[in-house]
Design an enzyme around this catalytic site. Structure first.
Site, PDB file in Angstrom:
ATOM      1  N   ASP A  58      -1.963  -9.931  -0.598  1.00 40.43           N
ATOM      2  CA  ASP A  58      -0.772  -9.886   0.245  1.00 40.43           C
ATOM      3  C   ASP A  58      -0.055  -8.566  -0.012  1.00 40.43           C
ATOM      4  O   ASP A  58      -0.707  -7.554  -0.217  1.00 40.43           O
ATOM      5  CB  ASP A  58       0.126 -11.096  -0.030  1.00 40.43           C
ATOM      6  CG  ASP A  58       0.915 -11.521   1.196  1.00 40.43           C
ATOM      7  OD1 ASP A  58       1.591 -10.661   1.783  1.00 40.43           O
ATOM      8  OD2 ASP A  58       0.883 -12.707   1.562  1.00 40.43           O
ATOM      9  N   GLY A  69      -4.721  -5.164   0.328  1.00 40.34           N
ATOM     10  CA  GLY A  69      -3.400  -5.779   0.418  1.00 40.34           C
ATOM     11  C   GLY A  69      -2.633  -5.224   1.591  1.00 40.34           C
ATOM     12  O   GLY A  69      -3.140  -4.402   2.355  1.00 40.34           O
ATOM     13  N   HIS A  70      -1.401  -5.658   1.736  1.00 44.69           N
ATOM     14  CA  HIS A  70      -0.597  -5.300   2.901  1.00 44.69           C
ATOM     15  C   HIS A  70       0.331  -4.123   2.648  1.00 44.69           C
ATOM     16  O   HIS A  70       1.111  -3.766   3.513  1.00 44.69           O
ATOM     17  CB  HIS A  70       0.255  -6.498   3.343  1.00 44.69           C
ATOM     18  CG  HIS A  70      -0.571  -7.646   3.816  1.00 44.69           C
ATOM     19  ND1 HIS A  70      -0.032  -8.867   4.149  1.00 44.69           N
ATOM     20  CD2 HIS A  70      -1.917  -7.775   4.001  1.00 44.69           C
ATOM     21  CE1 HIS A  70      -0.999  -9.702   4.526  1.00 44.69           C
ATOM     22  NE2 HIS A  70      -2.147  -9.052   4.451  1.00 44.69           N
ATOM     23  N   GLY A  71       0.311  -3.550   1.475  1.00 47.16           N
ATOM     24  CA  GLY A  71       1.114  -2.379   1.212  1.00 47.16           C
ATOM     25  C   GLY A  71       2.492  -2.701   0.675  1.00 47.16           C
ATOM     26  O   GLY A  71       2.739  -3.756   0.113  1.00 47.16           O
ATOM     27  N   ARG A 110       0.973   0.897   2.435  1.00 46.93           N
ATOM     28  CA  ARG A 110       1.467   0.625   3.774  1.00 46.93           C
ATOM     29  C   ARG A 110       2.909   0.175   3.685  1.00 46.93           C
ATOM     30  O   ARG A 110       3.301  -0.494   2.745  1.00 46.93           O
ATOM     31  CB  ARG A 110       0.660  -0.491   4.444  1.00 46.93           C
ATOM     32  CG  ARG A 110       1.139  -0.780   5.866  1.00 46.93           C
ATOM     33  CD  ARG A 110       0.647  -2.106   6.392  1.00 46.93           C
ATOM     34  NE  ARG A 110       1.451  -3.199   5.915  1.00 46.93           N
ATOM     35  CZ  ARG A 110       1.490  -4.375   6.516  1.00 46.93           C
ATOM     36  NH1 ARG A 110       0.775  -4.593   7.584  1.00 46.93           N
ATOM     37  NH2 ARG A 110       2.230  -5.351   6.027  1.00 46.93           N
TER      38      ARG A 110
END
Length: 379
Positions: free
Chosen positions: A216, A238-240, A266
């Site tokens: 995540d 992951g989402h940064g 990100r």
């Protein structure tokens, strides 16, 4: 004879450490077993209680080996010690049966502590069993955060590795003056809802020189945070690094004075008063919507609020952002109709999509672009 010598060595180690400026409590002396099977929770908490009883700096030492711990609470309200250091040369291991700590909230919880430092070592949350349970759709525990600090001050975490947490790896909630450095987080990119580091209602937090791989957000920044400095952090999978999940309550503190620089990551910002944010010197590698503010964000598109966001977003700067986008729209500003984004600044940006020109999309956003900016600014 070997056992007697080991006991003598442990006794000598403890006593000799006591003679110096800092008293050291070896968890082996307290009864811990480095076999990864024997419950060592009582031994570690006994060492904590002993250190807390002192009015001068003390250390807790975890030698090489694997030490099984159940949920452990490290309280600071009655702790007399202004400076406790945990030196980990070993690994603390959560129970393999995820039910044991799955509803505890936190596996290792520090609350109302001040002057606690953690150096080295590894925390193994053994969360893969719980991930599989959730993936199957069965009735599973919610999962435990590996390491959590609540209402605490003057915290240092240096050189720590967190593996396979059931939930979030590290949480700072209601904390002031914390420094996390050379932290490593490692979990499968398929691990659900496993943020690397989550910050909530905290101030003067610094995160440096860390590498976070999780399923995540690399670093998630929730409500009430201020004066955050994030530098030289590598994220992925992951989402940064995200500022989000804000605006759920009518009255809630905002987010301000956040700096992110020299980072592989990100960014996404969504739903809450946010101002004074700088993203600088960031390299993107095939990241979906690498630059995004989305006030229409709703996780899983479930129970989404029908009204427009009332959150104000202003003074957000993106400086020297380069790399590749995994989506054709590389820059996306979807802001609130009621409170449009203002003061968005783009400078020296170059993002491409599959070796082609990427696109930018703006809605209810106002700002400026300077220097060379690709994709062409929509502000």
């Amino acid at each position: 004879m070997a056992a007697i010598l080991a006991l003598i060595f442990s006794f000598i180690f403890f006593c000799s450490s006591s003679l110096g400026a800092t008293i050291t409590y070896n968890v082996l002396t307290m009864g811990a077993k480095p076999d990864g099977k024997t419950d060592s929770t009582k031994a570690v908490l006994t060492a904590w209680a002993s250190a807390c009883a002192l009015e001068k700096p003390a250390a807790i030492y975890v030698p090489p080996g694997r030490y099984l711990l159940r949920a452990a609470y490290f309280g600071g309200k009655n702790c007399k010690n202004p400076a406790i250091t945990l030196r980990l040369d070993g690994t603390l291991v959560a129970p393999s049966d995820y039910h044991v700590i799955g509803n505890a909230g936190s596996w290792l919880k520090f609350e109302s502590v001040s002057g606690v430092s953690i150096y080295g070592g590894m925390l193994d949350g053994q969360g893969s069993g719980l991930w599989a349970c959730k993936a199957s759709g069965r009735n599973c525990p919610s999962g435990a955060t590996t390491l959590a600090f609540y209402s605490s001050n003057n915290i240092v975490v240096n050189g720590l590795t967190s593996l396979n947490s059931q939930m979030f790896h590290i949480v700072m909630d209601g904390c002031h003056n914390a420094k996390l450095q050379a932290v490593k987080v490692s979990a499968s990119g398929r691990s659900p809802n496993k943020d690397g580091i989550h910050l909530q209602s905290s101030s003067d937090v610094t995160i440096l020189n860390s590498h976070i791989r999780t399923g995540d957000d690399c670093i998630s920044i929730g409500t009430g945070n201020s004066s955050l400095w994030i530098e030289n952090v590598s994220c992925g999978p992951g989402h940064g690094i995200s500022i989000g999940s804000l605006g759920w309550d009518l009255q809630e503190p905002g987010v301000q004075n956040v700096t992110v620089k020299d980072t592989w990551s990100r960014e996404s910002a969504s739903n809450g008063f946010v101002k004074g944010v700088l993203f600088q010197n960031i390299v993107m590698v095939n990241v979906d919507n690498p630059v995004i503010i989305d006030q229409n964000y709703c996780p899983n598109h479930h129970n989404c609020p029908k009204q427009v966001s009332g959150v104000k977003i202003s003074d957000v700067s993106y400086d020297n952002i380069h790399g590749t986008s995994g989506t054709q729209v590389a820059v996306k500003f979807q802001c609130s109709k009621e409170h449009p984004c203002s003061g968005i600044r783009l400078e020296d940006m170059n993002l491409t999509y599959k070796d082609r020109t990427a696109k930018a999309s703006c809605l209810n956003a106002d700002g400026t672009a300077s220097g060379s900016v690709q994709p062409t600014s929509c502000l």
